[in-house]
Each structure stands twice: as C-alpha cells, then as structure tokens.
Enzyme design. Structure first.
Site, PDB file in Angstrom:
ATOM      1  N   ASP A   1      36.636 -39.283  11.027  1.00 39.66           N
ATOM      2  CA  ASP A   1      36.337 -39.852   9.705  1.00 39.66           C
ATOM      3  C   ASP A   1      37.409 -40.869   9.319  1.00 39.66           C
ATOM      4  O   ASP A   1      37.115 -41.924   8.756  1.00 39.66           O
ATOM      5  CB  ASP A   1      36.279 -38.764   8.626  1.00 39.66           C
ATOM      6  CG  ASP A   1      34.857 -38.287   8.357  1.00 39.66           C
ATOM      7  OD1 ASP A   1      34.049 -38.320   9.306  1.00 39.66           O
ATOM      8  OD2 ASP A   1      34.554 -37.889   7.216  1.00 39.66           O
TER       9      ASP A   1
ATOM     10  N   ASP B   1      37.027 -33.846  14.117  1.00 36.87           N
ATOM     11  CA  ASP B   1      36.228 -34.053  12.903  1.00 36.87           C
ATOM     12  C   ASP B   1      37.019 -34.905  11.911  1.00 36.87           C
ATOM     13  O   ASP B   1      36.518 -35.898  11.377  1.00 36.87           O
ATOM     14  CB  ASP B   1      35.884 -32.692  12.288  1.00 36.87           C
ATOM     15  CG  ASP B   1      35.061 -32.840  11.017  1.00 36.87           C
ATOM     16  OD1 ASP B   1      34.097 -33.620  11.029  1.00 36.87           O
ATOM     17  OD2 ASP B   1      35.402 -32.189  10.010  1.00 36.87           O
TER      18      ASP B   1
ATOM     19  N   TYR C   1      35.628 -23.821  14.379  1.00 32.86           N
ATOM     20  CA  TYR C   1      34.259 -23.836  13.865  1.00 32.86           C
ATOM     21  C   TYR C   1      33.500 -22.571  14.273  1.00 32.86           C
ATOM     22  O   TYR C   1      32.627 -22.110  13.544  1.00 32.86           O
ATOM     23  CB  TYR C   1      33.483 -25.047  14.399  1.00 32.86           C
ATOM     24  CG  TYR C   1      33.652 -26.314  13.599  1.00 32.86           C
ATOM     25  CD1 TYR C   1      34.903 -26.890  13.433  1.00 32.86           C
ATOM     26  CD2 TYR C   1      32.548 -26.944  13.032  1.00 32.86           C
ATOM     27  CE1 TYR C   1      35.058 -28.064  12.717  1.00 32.86           C
ATOM     28  CE2 TYR C   1      32.691 -28.120  12.313  1.00 32.86           C
ATOM     29  CZ  TYR C   1      33.943 -28.671  12.158  1.00 32.86           C
ATOM     30  OH  TYR C   1      34.084 -29.833  11.450  1.00 32.86           O
TER      31      TYR C   1
HETATM   32  C1  IPM Z   1      30.436 -34.175  11.572  1.00 31.63           C
HETATM   33  C2  IPM Z   1      30.171 -33.451  10.286  1.00 31.63           C
HETATM   34  C3  IPM Z   1      29.846 -31.999  10.594  1.00 31.63           C
HETATM   35  C4  IPM Z   1      31.053 -31.383  11.273  1.00 31.63           C
HETATM   36  C5  IPM Z   1      29.399 -31.183   9.381  1.00 31.63           C
HETATM   37  C6  IPM Z   1      28.214 -31.808   8.681  1.00 31.63           C
HETATM   38  C7  IPM Z   1      29.097 -29.746   9.742  1.00 31.63           C
HETATM   39  O1  IPM Z   1      31.247 -33.576   9.426  1.00 31.63           O
HETATM   40  O2  IPM Z   1      29.518 -34.236  12.415  1.00 31.63           O
HETATM   41  O3  IPM Z   1      31.536 -34.677  11.750  1.00 31.63           O
HETATM   42  O4  IPM Z   1      31.993 -30.930  10.591  1.00 31.63           O
HETATM   43  O5  IPM Z   1      31.077 -31.340  12.500  1.00 31.63           O
HETATM   44 MG    MG Z   2      32.777 -34.843  10.143  1.00 35.58          MG
END
Ligand code: IPM
Ligand code: MG
Length: 362
Positions: free
Chosen positions: A251, A247, A141
C-alpha cells in the site's frame, strides 16, 4: 486457444472495472483468435446478501475448474461492524487459502506520464519499476492460535505469526525466479532482529540462494525497507516478504505510482518458471471504493493490467499481455486520464471511455 475463466466482480466499483477488463480481454480474444469462456460467480458483500456466505461453495468449485480467476473487489461498509459474524473480506481470504494462492505478485511501475500524479518528487520516482512477491497464505493472517478470550482481568486477543520452512522456501523461490527474469536483484524483507519467524525466513532465503548464483540476494529489515521505498524506489527490482509486511509495504508503494487505480496483482498457486503457465487469481490492488461506485469515475487500468498478468502467468500468452500493457501506455501518452490521475492539460475520461480507448488500441 480455449481458456476457462471464473469472473468475480464483487462489491462497490468491482462490477464497473470488471466490465472494462473483460472488454479488453474480448479485444485480445478477437485479435489473436482465443476463446475465453467466462463464468460469473458471487463473492464478498453481494454473496453474503444472496447466500449468507462471503464465499459460496459454488464459487470455489467454479474457480477450481477454471484456468484462472479474475476478481475485481470485495468490501462493503454495511458489514464494517466487527461484531458481525461474517465480512466480505473473509471471502477473499478463504479463496486465497482454498485455491492455495501462496504467491502474490504486485508490480509497482511508475509510468513516465504519471510522475506528477504522486505526492512524491518526480525526480525520486522516475524510472521506478519493481515487483513485490508477498507470501499470501501464511503468517499472522492464518497462524494459530488466533482468538479472543476472556480473562479475570478483561479481554485478550492473539494472532500468531507462523511459518514452516516449506512455506518460506516456495515463496522465496518465486522471488528468485522473477529476479532471474528481470534485473537479478532480490531483496528479502524481514524483522530478523526481533522475530523468530523472520530468523527462519532469512536462513531459508540464504539456503535457497545457492540455487540462484546469478541473482544477488540482500536482506532488509521491514522498517528500514519502508523508509528506503520512498527514499530511493528506483533501487529495487524484486522484493520478497511475508504476508503482513507485504500487505503494508505494497500500500505504501502504491503511492509511488500516484494512484492505487493503476496497480494490478497476481496471486499464484505455483512457482512461475520461464513462461510456464500456473493457476492464478488476478485482481486490482485497490478495494471496492464504495463512495465512488456507480459513478463511472473509477480507474479501470489496474483491472485491465490484471488481465494482462493473467494472460502472462496463467495462459503463457506473453505477446497478448504486452499488447495490453503497450495499449495502456499509449492511451496515457495521449493524455487520457480518469479522475484519480487527472492533471492540468489532460483529457478527463470516465471508467467506460477509458476501457473503450484501451480496447480499441489493442
Ligand atoms: C490486500 C487487502 C486484503 C489483505 C484485505 C482486503 C483482506 O488489503 O489484498 O492487500 O489484507 O490481504
Ligand atoms: Mg492490503
């Protein structure tokens, strides 16, 4: 006690779910005699509209003076064009970096009442209760070089996954500390069969483990972990991993809980050691969900549970945090559901009503 909180409602459903989070916070304040001083500031798309910046200097300044930050959501399809110079998400990334929030905690708990809300089999899900510790201010990132350029053969772009041993050590320690307060099992997730940064990650994790002989450390490759997460989610206790892996895996794991609308998160600037408060930012893991914004159907539970995490990690108020978590439990047991977790036989409620019910229960 007195606490200062910067409130960032942001975009989409953000303001709606924040209202409910603050409702529950106010209920805690009056029941336990705490005074929460709130300061509302801009972030994301609304901030770009009003100031041109996704993270105005004033917002960062307010956060730096607060005991904790509550954030709802950033993101707005009006800014989806990748060619635009600034995006709402930039505000969130700048805030994480600017506040030194290196440790992102994402608990994944499957409520018994919601085992049928997921697309996965109830017998696989029942009893799932683990927590991700995601590194948040390093890795691909933020690593340099990060750029796009022109070559004689066309465009090229690169991102770099870079970690220093200090960055790895502090996040792995967060994993060990949490594991120590839970079931004492830590899985460190990497891609050490391919990546240099992952090999360093694994070495440092092993070195740090000598300070935690009471915690069992194991290692998993990220691809295998992705599979294991949906095969046997109950096998996990604490998972520590780098920024991008965390990340993606978080999810995936959100689907275990049936809905992203249920999951809170904490982003900490320090290592949480036995109940000692540390500065942090608290937000639901869901995004701004623009398609359902303003309709009173968004699930406020993730934000409400984020408020509980704030009380626990940044204010040392464990009893108060549990009061919120137990209230959420009770309201779900009574059959109240927002749209995202609705099933036959339940009582459908909107965002506001869900907040009212939980606040009243506190
Ligand atoms: C998260 C989100 C963020 C990330 C985005 C919105 C930048 O997906 O908090 O997981 O990738 O960290
Ligand atoms: Mg995310």
């Amino acid at each position: 006690m007195n606490f200062k909180i910067t409130v960032l409602s942001g975009d989409g459903v953000g303001p709606e779910v924040m209202t409910e989070g603050l409702k529950v916070l106010a209920a805690v304040g009056s029941k336990y005699s705490h005074n929460f001083k709130l300061e509302n500031k801009l972030i994301g798309g609304v901030a770009i509209d009003k100031t041109g910046s996704a993270l105005p200097a004033e917002t960062l300044k307010s956060c730096k003076k607060a005991d904790a930050v509550l954030l709802a959501a950033v993101g707005d399809p009006r800014f989806d064009d990748p060619k635009l110079p600034v995006h709402p998400e930039d505000g969130l990334l700048a805030l994480r970096k600017g506040l030194g929030l290196f440790a992102n905690l994402r608990p994944v708990k499957v409520f018994d009442e919601l085992v049928n809300a997921s697309t996965l089999k109830p017998e696989v899900l029942k009893g799932t209760d683990f927590i991700f510790v995601r590194e948040l201010t390093g890795g691909v990132y933020f690593g340099k070089p990060k750029k796009e350029w022109m070559t004689p053969k066309g465009r090229k772009a690169t991102d770099s996954m870079t970690y220093s041993e200090q960055e790895i050590e502090r996040i792995v320690r967060v994993g060990f500390e949490l594991a120590r307060s839970r079931k004492k099992r830590l899985v460190s997730v990497d891609k050490a069969n391919v990546l240099k940064s992952s090999r360093l990650w694994r070495q440092v994790a092993i070195e740090v483990s000598s300070d935690y002989p009471d915690v069992m450390l194991t290692h998993a490759l990220v691809d295998a972990c992705a599979m294991q997460l949906i095969r046997t989610p109950t096998a996990f206790d604490v998972i520590v991993t780098e920024n991008l892996f965390g990340d993606i895996l978080s999810d995936e794991a959100a689907q275990l809980a049936g809905s992203m609308g249920m999951l809170p998160s904490a982003s900490l600037a320090g290592i949480p050691v036995s109940g000692q408060p540390t500065f942090g930012l608290y937000e639901p893991i869901h995004g701004s969900a623009p398609t359902i914004a303003g309709k009173d159907i968004a699930n406020p539970v993730a934000t409400i549970l984020s408020v509980a995490m704030m009380l626990r990690y940044s204010m040392g108020l464990e009893t108060e945090a549990l009061a919120i978590e137990n209230s959420v439990d009770k309201i779900l047991k009574q059959g109240y559901r927002t749209d995202d977790i609705m099933a036959s036989g339940n009582t459908r409620v909107g965002t506001k009503k869900m907040g009212d019910l939980i606040a009243a229960e506190v």
